[in-house]
Design a protein around this motif. Structure first.
Motif, PDB file in Angstrom:
ATOM      1  N   ILE A 145      39.891 -25.979   1.326  1.00 35.40           N
ATOM      2  CA  ILE A 145      39.770 -27.436   1.180  1.00 35.40           C
ATOM      3  C   ILE A 145      38.408 -27.900   1.677  1.00 35.40           C
ATOM      4  O   ILE A 145      37.747 -28.733   1.046  1.00 35.40           O
ATOM      5  N   ARG A 146      37.967 -27.369   2.812  1.00 35.74           N
ATOM      6  CA  ARG A 146      36.661 -27.745   3.363  1.00 35.74           C
ATOM      7  C   ARG A 146      35.541 -27.388   2.386  1.00 35.74           C
ATOM      8  O   ARG A 146      34.643 -28.195   2.134  1.00 35.74           O
ATOM      9  N   ARG A 147      35.586 -26.160   1.828  1.00 36.98           N
ATOM     10  CA  ARG A 147      34.544 -25.748   0.897  1.00 36.98           C
ATOM     11  C   ARG A 147      34.500 -26.658  -0.327  1.00 36.98           C
ATOM     12  O   ARG A 147      33.425 -27.042  -0.782  1.00 36.98           O
ATOM     13  N   ARG A 148      35.692 -26.978  -0.888  1.00 30.81           N
ATOM     14  CA  ARG A 148      35.700 -27.822  -2.073  1.00 30.81           C
ATOM     15  C   ARG A 148      35.163 -29.218  -1.755  1.00 30.81           C
ATOM     16  O   ARG A 148      34.414 -29.796  -2.547  1.00 30.81           O
ATOM     17  N   LEU A 149      35.536 -29.784  -0.605  1.00 32.89           N
ATOM     18  CA  LEU A 149      35.060 -31.120  -0.243  1.00 32.89           C
ATOM     19  C   LEU A 149      33.540 -31.133  -0.108  1.00 32.89           C
ATOM     20  O   LEU A 149      32.864 -32.048  -0.607  1.00 32.89           O
ATOM     21  N   LEU A 150      32.980 -30.126   0.553  1.00 28.93           N
ATOM     22  CA  LEU A 150      31.527 -30.061   0.701  1.00 28.93           C
ATOM     23  C   LEU A 150      30.852 -29.857  -0.653  1.00 28.93           C
ATOM     24  O   LEU A 150      29.824 -30.484  -0.948  1.00 28.93           O
ATOM     25  N   THR A 151      31.433 -29.000  -1.488  1.00 26.93           N
ATOM     26  CA  THR A 151      30.850 -28.748  -2.807  1.00 26.93           C
ATOM     27  C   THR A 151      30.864 -30.010  -3.657  1.00 26.93           C
ATOM     28  O   THR A 151      29.879 -30.319  -4.342  1.00 26.93           O
ATOM     29  N   MET A 152      31.974 -30.742  -3.627  1.00 31.44           N
ATOM     30  CA  MET A 152      32.061 -31.991  -4.394  1.00 31.44           C
ATOM     31  C   MET A 152      30.955 -32.962  -3.985  1.00 31.44           C
ATOM     32  O   MET A 152      30.293 -33.570  -4.829  1.00 31.44           O
ATOM     33  N   GLN A 153      30.743 -33.099  -2.677  1.00 33.49           N
ATOM     34  CA  GLN A 153      29.732 -34.038  -2.204  1.00 33.49           C
ATOM     35  C   GLN A 153      28.316 -33.575  -2.553  1.00 33.49           C
ATOM     36  O   GLN A 153      27.457 -34.380  -2.896  1.00 33.49           O
ATOM     37  N   ARG A 154      28.077 -32.265  -2.450  1.00 38.70           N
ATOM     38  CA  ARG A 154      26.745 -31.746  -2.779  1.00 38.70           C
ATOM     39  C   ARG A 154      26.436 -31.862  -4.268  1.00 38.70           C
ATOM     40  O   ARG A 154      25.263 -31.911  -4.651  1.00 38.70           O
ATOM     41  N   GLN A 155      27.484 -31.916  -5.102  1.00 40.51           N
ATOM     42  CA  GLN A 155      27.284 -32.045  -6.534  1.00 40.51           C
ATOM     43  C   GLN A 155      27.320 -33.498  -6.996  1.00 40.51           C
ATOM     44  O   GLN A 155      27.143 -33.768  -8.181  1.00 40.51           O
TER      45      GLN A 155
END
Length: 365
Positions: A145-155
Protein backbone atom coordinates in the motif's frame (compact mmCIF):
# COMPACT_ATOMS: atom_id res chain seq x y z
CA UNK A 1 41.15 -42.20 12.73
CA UNK A 2 43.83 -40.16 10.98
CA UNK A 3 44.82 -36.65 11.97
CA UNK A 4 42.89 -35.30 9.02
CA UNK A 5 39.81 -37.13 10.15
CA UNK A 6 40.05 -35.82 13.69
CA UNK A 7 40.79 -32.27 12.53
CA UNK A 8 44.26 -32.27 14.13
CA UNK A 9 47.44 -31.75 12.08
CA UNK A 10 50.85 -33.22 12.61
CA UNK A 11 52.73 -32.15 15.78
CA UNK A 12 54.74 -28.98 15.33
CA UNK A 13 53.02 -27.90 12.12
CA UNK A 14 50.27 -25.27 11.85
CA UNK A 15 46.82 -26.58 11.11
CA UNK A 16 45.76 -26.26 7.52
CA UNK A 17 43.12 -23.64 6.91
CA UNK A 18 39.69 -25.02 6.13
CA UNK A 19 38.87 -24.81 2.44
CA UNK A 20 36.84 -21.73 1.62
CA UNK A 21 34.01 -21.27 -0.81
CA UNK A 22 35.43 -19.81 -4.07
CA UNK A 23 32.79 -17.09 -3.90
CA UNK A 24 34.11 -16.05 -0.48
CA UNK A 25 37.53 -15.47 -2.02
CA UNK A 26 36.25 -12.48 -3.98
CA UNK A 27 33.63 -11.02 -1.64
CA UNK A 28 35.56 -7.78 -1.15
CA UNK A 29 35.19 -7.05 -4.85
CA UNK A 30 31.53 -6.37 -4.02
CA UNK A 31 32.80 -3.33 -2.09
CA UNK A 32 34.63 -1.96 -5.13
CA UNK A 33 38.06 -3.56 -4.68
CA UNK A 34 39.78 -5.14 -7.65
CA UNK A 35 40.50 -8.87 -7.54
CA UNK A 36 44.22 -8.24 -6.91
CA UNK A 37 43.45 -5.66 -4.22
CA UNK A 38 41.13 -8.14 -2.56
CA UNK A 39 43.79 -10.87 -2.52
CA UNK A 40 46.66 -8.65 -1.33
CA UNK A 41 44.59 -6.96 1.39
CA UNK A 42 43.61 -10.38 2.76
CA UNK A 43 47.29 -11.36 2.93
CA UNK A 44 48.21 -8.11 4.70
CA UNK A 45 45.56 -8.76 7.34
CA UNK A 46 47.39 -11.95 8.30
CA UNK A 47 50.93 -10.66 7.62
CA UNK A 48 51.59 -7.23 9.12
CA UNK A 49 54.69 -5.33 8.00
CA UNK A 50 55.04 -7.26 4.74
CA UNK A 51 57.20 -6.16 1.85
CA UNK A 52 56.12 -6.55 -1.79
CA UNK A 53 58.43 -9.50 -2.35
CA UNK A 54 56.75 -11.40 0.45
CA UNK A 55 53.36 -11.12 -1.25
CA UNK A 56 54.32 -12.87 -4.43
CA UNK A 57 51.64 -15.49 -3.98
CA UNK A 58 48.63 -13.81 -5.61
CA UNK A 59 50.59 -11.33 -7.74
CA UNK A 60 54.15 -10.85 -8.99
CA UNK A 61 56.65 -8.58 -7.22
CA UNK A 62 56.30 -5.42 -9.36
CA UNK A 63 52.55 -5.93 -9.62
CA UNK A 64 52.34 -6.42 -5.83
CA UNK A 65 54.03 -3.04 -5.31
CA UNK A 66 51.47 -1.38 -7.59
CA UNK A 67 48.55 -3.03 -5.76
CA UNK A 68 50.01 -2.08 -2.37
CA UNK A 69 50.34 1.56 -3.46
CA UNK A 70 46.70 1.45 -4.56
CA UNK A 71 45.62 0.09 -1.18
CA UNK A 72 47.57 2.85 0.59
CA UNK A 73 45.95 5.49 -1.63
CA UNK A 74 42.48 4.15 -0.80
CA UNK A 75 43.19 4.09 2.94
CA UNK A 76 43.14 0.30 3.14
CA UNK A 77 46.82 -0.01 4.10
CA UNK A 78 49.71 2.06 5.43
CA UNK A 79 53.38 2.12 4.38
CA UNK A 80 56.34 2.51 6.71
CA UNK A 81 59.40 4.61 6.01
CA UNK A 82 62.03 2.82 3.92
CA UNK A 83 64.53 0.68 5.86
CA UNK A 84 68.27 1.21 5.51
CA UNK A 85 68.23 -1.02 2.46
CA UNK A 86 65.26 0.92 0.99
CA UNK A 87 62.63 -1.72 1.77
CA UNK A 88 59.10 -0.39 2.46
CA UNK A 89 56.85 -2.49 4.65
CA UNK A 90 53.06 -2.44 4.52
CA UNK A 91 50.39 -2.99 7.15
CA UNK A 92 46.62 -3.50 6.58
CA UNK A 93 44.30 -0.85 7.97
CA UNK A 94 41.60 -1.97 10.42
CA UNK A 95 38.87 -3.73 8.39
CA UNK A 96 36.17 -2.00 10.44
CA UNK A 97 37.57 1.45 9.73
CA UNK A 98 38.71 0.79 6.16
CA UNK A 99 35.88 -1.35 4.84
CA UNK A 100 33.04 -0.05 7.01
CA UNK A 101 32.38 3.10 4.91
CA UNK A 102 32.52 1.04 1.70
CA UNK A 103 30.04 -1.44 3.17
CA UNK A 104 27.69 1.35 4.26
CA UNK A 105 27.86 2.94 0.81
CA UNK A 106 26.96 -0.36 -0.87
CA UNK A 107 24.17 -0.95 1.66
CA UNK A 108 22.72 2.48 0.89
CA UNK A 109 22.91 1.78 -2.84
CA UNK A 110 21.13 -1.54 -2.36
CA UNK A 111 18.37 0.18 -0.41
CA UNK A 112 17.89 2.59 -3.31
CA UNK A 113 17.80 -0.33 -5.74
CA UNK A 114 15.27 -2.08 -3.51
CA UNK A 115 13.10 1.04 -3.54
CA UNK A 116 13.38 1.25 -7.32
CA UNK A 117 12.38 -2.41 -7.69
CA UNK A 118 9.34 -1.79 -5.50
CA UNK A 119 8.41 1.28 -7.51
CA UNK A 120 8.80 -0.59 -10.81
CA UNK A 121 6.70 -3.44 -9.40
CA UNK A 122 3.86 -1.08 -8.54
CA UNK A 123 4.08 0.62 -11.93
CA UNK A 124 4.00 -2.77 -13.62
CA UNK A 125 1.00 -3.83 -11.55
CA UNK A 126 -0.82 -0.57 -12.31
CA UNK A 127 -0.08 -0.84 -16.03
CA UNK A 128 -1.27 -4.45 -16.14
CA UNK A 129 -4.46 -3.57 -14.30
CA UNK A 130 -5.11 -0.61 -16.58
CA UNK A 131 -4.52 -2.76 -19.67
CA UNK A 132 -6.94 -5.41 -18.38
CA UNK A 133 -9.62 -2.80 -17.77
CA UNK A 134 -10.22 -3.89 -14.14
CA UNK A 135 -12.01 -1.03 -12.32
CA UNK A 136 -10.73 -1.97 -8.84
CA UNK A 137 -7.50 -3.52 -7.55
CA UNK A 138 -6.93 -5.00 -4.09
CA UNK A 139 -3.64 -4.40 -2.26
CA UNK A 140 -2.66 -6.34 0.86
CA UNK A 141 -0.06 -5.38 3.42
CA UNK A 142 1.46 -2.06 4.47
CA UNK A 143 4.50 -2.34 2.17
CA UNK A 144 2.40 -2.78 -0.99
CA UNK A 145 0.00 0.00 0.00
CA UNK A 146 2.83 2.40 0.87
CA UNK A 147 4.61 1.74 -2.44
CA UNK A 148 1.44 2.28 -4.47
CA UNK A 149 0.60 5.52 -2.63
CA UNK A 150 4.09 6.92 -3.23
CA UNK A 151 4.05 5.80 -6.86
CA UNK A 152 0.66 7.42 -7.46
CA UNK A 153 1.90 10.74 -6.08
CA UNK A 154 5.18 10.62 -8.01
CA UNK A 155 3.22 10.02 -11.22
CA UNK A 156 0.74 12.85 -10.54
CA UNK A 157 0.55 15.42 -13.33
CA UNK A 158 -1.95 18.04 -12.17
CA UNK A 159 -3.52 17.39 -8.76
CA UNK A 160 -3.40 15.23 -5.64
CA UNK A 161 -6.36 15.32 -3.23
CA UNK A 162 -6.42 13.60 0.17
CA UNK A 163 -8.75 13.08 3.12
CA UNK A 164 -6.78 12.49 6.32
CA UNK A 165 -8.85 11.46 9.34
CA UNK A 166 -7.23 11.20 12.75
CA UNK A 167 -7.54 7.43 13.04
CA UNK A 168 -5.67 5.61 15.76
CA UNK A 169 -4.96 2.64 13.48
CA UNK A 170 -1.20 2.56 12.58
CA UNK A 171 -0.57 4.66 9.48
CA UNK A 172 0.91 3.05 6.39
CA UNK A 173 2.52 6.40 5.54
CA UNK A 174 2.72 9.14 8.18
CA UNK A 175 2.39 12.90 7.65
CA UNK A 176 6.11 13.33 8.26
CA UNK A 177 7.16 10.52 5.92
CA UNK A 178 4.92 11.65 3.07
CA UNK A 179 6.07 15.25 3.50
CA UNK A 180 9.71 14.17 3.36
CA UNK A 181 9.27 11.66 0.53
CA UNK A 182 7.16 13.42 -2.10
CA UNK A 183 5.63 16.75 -1.06
CA UNK A 184 8.46 19.02 -2.20
CA UNK A 185 8.98 17.03 -5.38
CA UNK A 186 5.30 17.33 -6.32
CA UNK A 187 5.22 21.06 -5.63
CA UNK A 188 8.37 21.56 -7.72
CA UNK A 189 6.60 19.87 -10.64
CA UNK A 190 3.64 22.24 -10.31
CA UNK A 191 1.22 19.64 -8.97
CA UNK A 192 -1.66 21.14 -6.99
CA UNK A 193 -2.00 19.48 -3.58
CA UNK A 194 -5.27 19.80 -1.65
CA UNK A 195 -6.00 18.04 1.64
CA UNK A 196 -8.75 17.87 4.23
CA UNK A 197 -7.58 17.01 7.76
CA UNK A 198 -9.44 16.46 10.99
CA UNK A 199 -9.05 19.15 13.62
CA UNK A 200 -7.45 16.68 16.01
CA UNK A 201 -4.22 16.75 13.95
CA UNK A 202 -3.71 20.40 14.89
CA UNK A 203 -3.67 19.51 18.58
CA UNK A 204 -0.36 17.66 18.12
CA UNK A 205 2.62 20.07 17.77
CA UNK A 206 4.55 17.70 15.49
CA UNK A 207 1.82 17.24 12.90
CA UNK A 208 0.74 20.87 13.27
CA UNK A 209 4.28 21.92 12.32
CA UNK A 210 4.24 19.62 9.27
CA UNK A 211 0.88 21.03 8.17
CA UNK A 212 2.20 24.57 8.54
CA UNK A 213 5.21 23.63 6.40
CA UNK A 214 2.89 22.16 3.76
CA UNK A 215 0.84 25.36 3.62
CA UNK A 216 4.03 27.43 3.39
CA UNK A 217 5.01 25.37 0.33
CA UNK A 218 1.71 26.26 -1.34
CA UNK A 219 -0.53 23.34 -0.45
CA UNK A 220 -4.23 23.96 0.23
CA UNK A 221 -5.37 22.44 3.52
CA UNK A 222 -8.91 22.48 4.86
CA UNK A 223 -9.81 21.56 8.45
CA UNK A 224 -13.02 19.84 9.48
CA UNK A 225 -14.42 18.07 12.55
CA UNK A 226 -14.84 14.57 11.17
CA UNK A 227 -13.96 12.63 8.03
CA UNK A 228 -15.54 9.30 7.04
CA UNK A 229 -12.51 7.60 5.50
CA UNK A 230 -8.90 8.00 4.46
CA UNK A 231 -8.61 8.73 0.76
CA UNK A 232 -6.08 9.77 -1.90
CA UNK A 233 -7.09 10.81 -5.42
CA UNK A 234 -4.55 11.52 -8.20
CA UNK A 235 -5.47 13.52 -11.30
CA UNK A 236 -9.10 12.43 -10.84
CA UNK A 237 -8.19 9.19 -12.61
CA UNK A 238 -7.22 6.87 -9.74
CA UNK A 239 -7.98 6.71 -6.01
CA UNK A 240 -6.64 4.73 -3.06
CA UNK A 241 -8.68 4.02 0.08
CA UNK A 242 -8.74 1.37 2.83
CA UNK A 243 -11.11 -1.56 2.49
CA UNK A 244 -11.80 -1.39 6.24
CA UNK A 245 -10.80 1.90 7.95
CA UNK A 246 -10.83 0.30 11.41
CA UNK A 247 -8.77 -2.77 10.49
CA UNK A 248 -5.80 -3.03 12.87
CA UNK A 249 -4.36 -6.29 11.49
CA UNK A 250 -2.89 -6.67 8.01
CA UNK A 251 -4.32 -3.65 6.11
CA UNK A 252 -6.09 -4.05 2.78
CA UNK A 253 -6.64 -1.19 0.34
CA UNK A 254 -8.62 -0.62 -2.85
CA UNK A 255 -7.25 1.11 -5.93
CA UNK A 256 -10.18 2.56 -7.87
CA UNK A 257 -9.79 3.53 -11.54
CA UNK A 258 -12.11 5.60 -13.74
CA UNK A 259 -15.60 4.45 -12.77
CA UNK A 260 -18.75 5.84 -11.25
CA UNK A 261 -17.24 4.94 -7.88
CA UNK A 262 -14.27 7.22 -8.57
CA UNK A 263 -16.65 10.06 -9.51
CA UNK A 264 -18.43 9.57 -6.18
CA UNK A 265 -15.12 9.66 -4.29
CA UNK A 266 -14.13 12.91 -6.01
CA UNK A 267 -17.48 14.44 -5.00
CA UNK A 268 -16.94 13.25 -1.42
CA UNK A 269 -13.58 15.00 -1.30
CA UNK A 270 -14.90 18.27 -2.79
CA UNK A 271 -17.78 18.38 -0.33
CA UNK A 272 -15.52 18.09 2.70
CA UNK A 273 -12.90 20.45 1.27
CA UNK A 274 -15.47 23.21 0.66
CA UNK A 275 -17.13 23.02 4.06
CA UNK A 276 -13.85 23.04 6.02
CA UNK A 277 -11.83 26.03 7.24
CA UNK A 278 -8.61 26.83 5.38
CA UNK A 279 -5.25 26.88 7.10
CA UNK A 280 -3.06 29.89 6.31
CA UNK A 281 0.58 30.78 6.82
CA UNK A 282 1.17 33.04 9.80
CA UNK A 283 3.78 35.73 10.04
CA UNK A 284 3.49 37.07 6.48
CA UNK A 285 4.10 40.69 5.60
CA UNK A 286 0.39 41.31 5.16
CA UNK A 287 -0.28 40.06 8.67
CA UNK A 288 2.26 42.45 10.17
CA UNK A 289 0.60 45.33 8.34
CA UNK A 290 -2.87 44.31 9.57
CA UNK A 291 -4.43 46.22 12.48
CA UNK A 292 -4.05 43.16 14.71
CA UNK A 293 -0.75 41.55 15.71
CA UNK A 294 0.19 38.43 13.76
CA UNK A 295 0.25 36.26 16.90
CA UNK A 296 -3.24 37.46 17.88
CA UNK A 297 -4.55 36.75 14.39
CA UNK A 298 -3.07 33.27 14.64
CA UNK A 299 -4.80 32.70 17.98
CA UNK A 300 -8.15 33.81 16.55
CA UNK A 301 -7.76 31.62 13.46
CA UNK A 302 -6.98 28.55 15.57
CA UNK A 303 -9.85 29.38 17.90
CA UNK A 304 -12.13 29.71 14.89
CA UNK A 305 -10.97 26.32 13.59
CA UNK A 306 -12.15 24.89 16.90
CA UNK A 307 -9.01 24.29 18.95
CA UNK A 308 -9.18 24.64 22.71
CA UNK A 309 -7.11 27.25 24.53
CA UNK A 310 -4.77 24.50 25.72
CA UNK A 311 -4.27 23.15 22.19
CA UNK A 312 -3.62 26.67 20.86
CA UNK A 313 -1.02 27.23 23.59
CA UNK A 314 0.76 23.98 22.72
CA UNK A 315 0.86 24.73 19.01
CA UNK A 316 2.11 28.31 19.43
CA UNK A 317 4.55 27.43 22.20
CA UNK A 318 3.11 29.78 24.79
CA UNK A 319 1.42 29.46 28.16
CA UNK A 320 -2.26 28.59 28.54
CA UNK A 321 -2.89 31.76 30.54
CA UNK A 322 -1.04 33.85 27.95
CA UNK A 323 -3.49 32.69 25.28
CA UNK A 324 -6.46 33.50 27.51
CA UNK A 325 -5.01 36.90 28.40
CA UNK A 326 -4.47 37.86 24.75
CA UNK A 327 -7.97 36.72 23.84
CA UNK A 328 -9.48 38.84 26.61
CA UNK A 329 -7.38 41.81 25.47
CA UNK A 330 -8.65 41.37 21.90
CA UNK A 331 -12.24 41.16 23.10
CA UNK A 332 -11.79 44.38 25.06
CA UNK A 333 -10.14 46.06 22.07
CA UNK A 334 -12.98 45.30 19.63
CA UNK A 335 -15.77 45.59 22.19
CA UNK A 336 -16.76 41.91 22.07
CA UNK A 337 -18.53 40.54 25.14
CA UNK A 338 -18.19 36.87 24.06
CA UNK A 339 -15.90 34.76 21.93
CA UNK A 340 -18.78 34.31 19.49
CA UNK A 341 -18.80 38.07 18.96
CA UNK A 342 -15.01 38.08 18.60
CA UNK A 343 -15.28 35.46 15.85
CA UNK A 344 -17.97 37.50 14.09
CA UNK A 345 -15.77 40.61 14.25
CA UNK A 346 -12.71 38.65 13.02
CA UNK A 347 -14.68 37.43 9.98
CA UNK A 348 -15.84 40.95 9.11
CA UNK A 349 -12.38 42.43 9.64
CA UNK A 350 -10.73 39.91 7.32
CA UNK A 351 -8.60 38.26 9.98
CA UNK A 352 -9.76 34.80 8.89
CA UNK A 353 -8.59 33.29 5.59
CA UNK A 354 -11.02 32.69 2.71
CA UNK A 355 -13.97 34.29 4.54
CA UNK A 356 -15.73 37.14 2.80
CA UNK A 357 -16.71 40.34 4.56
CA UNK A 358 -20.34 39.72 5.51
CA UNK A 359 -22.59 40.12 8.48
CA UNK A 360 -23.05 36.44 9.18
CA UNK A 361 -21.19 35.09 12.19
CA UNK A 362 -18.96 32.10 11.36
CA UNK A 363 -20.50 28.82 12.30
CA UNK A 364 -18.92 27.12 15.30
CA UNK A 365 -17.22 30.27 16.67
Amino acid sequence: MTGAETGRGEPGRPEAAAPRDPVDMSLLTLLGLGADEDAVYRLLVDRPDSEPAGLAGPVSGPEAARVLDSLVERGLASASRPDADGTVRYRAASPVLALGPLLESRRSALHRVESLVGDLTERHRAAQSHASGAPVEVLSGPAAIRRRLLTMQRQARTEVCTLVPARHVPAVLSFEDNHEEVDSEMMDRGVTVRSVVEREWLEHPETAAVLASCVAQGQHISVTDRLPIKLAIVDRRVALLPLDPEREAEPVALVVHRTGLLTALVSLFEEHFEKGWRLSVSGTEEEHEAPVAAIDRQIVVLLHVGLTDAAIARQLGMGHRTVQRRLHALMDEVGAATRFQLGWYAARAGWLPDIADNSAAPEGS
